[in-house]
Enzyme design. Structure first.
Site, PDB file in Angstrom:
ATOM      1  N   LYS A  12       0.846  -1.208  -0.153  1.00  0.00           N
ATOM      2  CA  LYS A  12       0.083  -0.207  -0.041  1.00  0.00           C
ATOM      3  C   LYS A  12       0.883   1.150  -0.005  1.00  0.00           C
ATOM      4  CE  LYS A  12      -2.183  -1.142   3.947  1.00  0.00           C
ATOM      5  NZ  LYS A  12      -1.197  -2.275   4.231  1.00  0.00           N
ATOM      6  N   ARG A  27      -8.790   1.457   8.884  1.00  0.00           N
ATOM      7  CA  ARG A  27      -8.534  -0.038   9.071  1.00  0.00           C
ATOM      8  C   ARG A  27      -9.654  -0.584  10.040  1.00  0.00           C
ATOM      9  NH1 ARG A  27      -2.525   0.787   9.051  1.00  0.00           N
ATOM     10  NH2 ARG A  27      -1.497  -1.107   8.900  1.00  0.00           N
ATOM     11  N   ARG A  60      11.431  -6.192   4.649  1.00  0.00           N
ATOM     12  CA  ARG A  60      11.061  -4.734   4.461  1.00  0.00           C
ATOM     13  C   ARG A  60      12.289  -3.726   5.403  1.00  0.00           C
ATOM     14  NH1 ARG A  60       5.355  -1.986   5.076  1.00  0.00           N
ATOM     15  NH2 ARG A  60       5.319  -3.267   7.302  1.00  0.00           N
ATOM     16  N   ARG A  87      11.585  -2.731  10.903  1.00  0.00           N
ATOM     17  CA  ARG A  87      10.797  -1.966  11.956  1.00  0.00           C
ATOM     18  C   ARG A  87      10.496  -3.216  12.977  1.00  0.00           C
ATOM     19  NH1 ARG A  87       5.774  -0.020   8.222  1.00  0.00           N
ATOM     20  NH2 ARG A  87       4.880  -1.038  10.069  1.00  0.00           N
ATOM     21  N   ARG A 128      -0.542  -9.178  13.339  1.00  0.00           N
ATOM     22  CA  ARG A 128      -1.116  -8.242  12.328  1.00  0.00           C
ATOM     23  C   ARG A 128      -2.041  -8.675  11.400  1.00  0.00           C
ATOM     24  NH1 ARG A 128       3.897  -4.520  10.663  1.00  0.00           N
ATOM     25  NH2 ARG A 128       2.478  -3.180   9.714  1.00  0.00           N
TER      26      ARG A 128
END
Ligand code: ADP
Ligand code: AMP
Length: 213
Positions: A13, A88, A127, A160, A171
């Site tokens: 996203k 969300r 990531r 992260r 998540r």
């Protein structure tokens, strides 16, 4: 043009939202980036949000909605924006719909970047994020020019805390329970568009541009 990006954490996203923002000259608004900036600056909001983020949970709606409504009320949002990571939950979406309705306005497109769960853990463990300028990379698919260094601002890249595999599984569960119902919400409003997020970054972007044009 007002655009919402939907999709699982790690679906791409943010990557696509930044490209949309640049092409169409509208701001990219990421609630996750706003929370991370607050954590970095050790604000009260940041300290509160961190408790939830570190466990892979959602920050409560009351906090999140307020920062989002303040942000979209700013001058640079007059011609639209691309929202990344908001809404969300259904209550968040309802607040946004109501706030826009008050101004006789509405979201134009909700774009679902569709990536199966099997690909997500790999996406997120690879990531690397720049906490200074918000840029993101992937160690295999979208590497920075120099390992560990942000191309855009030269800061060190990090994994992260919430991208560690054990948190990612949480998540994903939260996504399926609380965020996926938004697909039906925006389908009913007639503005949902789905793109295949497993393609490479440019191909996904081409799908999005053909929807927006
Ligand atoms: P989100 O904002 O949905 O959480 P990101 O845009 O940060 O996801 O992307 C998650 C990870 O996957 C990042 O490391 C990013 O560089 C990488 N990525 C994004 N789009 C693609 C793609 N189309 N193919 C492969 N990797 C991608
Ligand atoms: P993101 O950068 O979009 O992956 O968001 C990182 C984390 O910030 C999420 O896992 C949540 O804990 C929190 N967060 C971001 N946006 C929202 C939102 N709209 N509602 C609740 N929590 C959010």
């Amino acid at each position: 043009m007002k655009i919402i990006m939907l999709g699982a954490p790690g679906a791409g996203k943010g990557t696509q939202a930044k490209m949309i923002a640049e092409k169409y000259g509208i701001p990219h608004i990421s609630t996750g980036d706003i929370f991370r900036a607050n954590i970095k600056n050790a604000t009260e909001l940041g300290m509160e949000a961190k408790k939830y983020m570190d466990e892979g949970k959602l920050v409560p709606d009351e906090l999140t909605v307020k920062i989002l409504l303040d942000r979209v009320a700013q001058d640079d949002c007059k011609n639209g924006y691309v929202l990344d990571g908001f809404p969300r939950t259904i209550p968040q979406a309802e607040v946004l719909t109501a706030a826009l309705e008050k101004m006789n306005d509405a979201v134009d497109f909700a774009i679902d970047v569709n990536v199966p769960d099997e690909n997500i853990v790999n996406r997120m463990s690879g990531r690397r994020a720049c906490l200074t300028c918000g840029a993101t990379y992937h160690i295999v698919h979208i590497p920075p020019k120099q390992e560990g260094i942000c191309d855009k601002c030269g800061s060190a890249l990090v994994l992260r805390d919430d991208d560690k595999p054990e948190t990612v599984l949480n998540r994903l569960k939260v996504y399926h329970d609380q965020t996926q119902p938004l697909i039906d919400y925006y389908t009913e409003k007639g503005i949902l568009k789905t793109v295949d997020g497993t393609k490479d970054m440019q191909e996904v972007f081409e799908q999005i541009v053909s929807i927006l044009s």
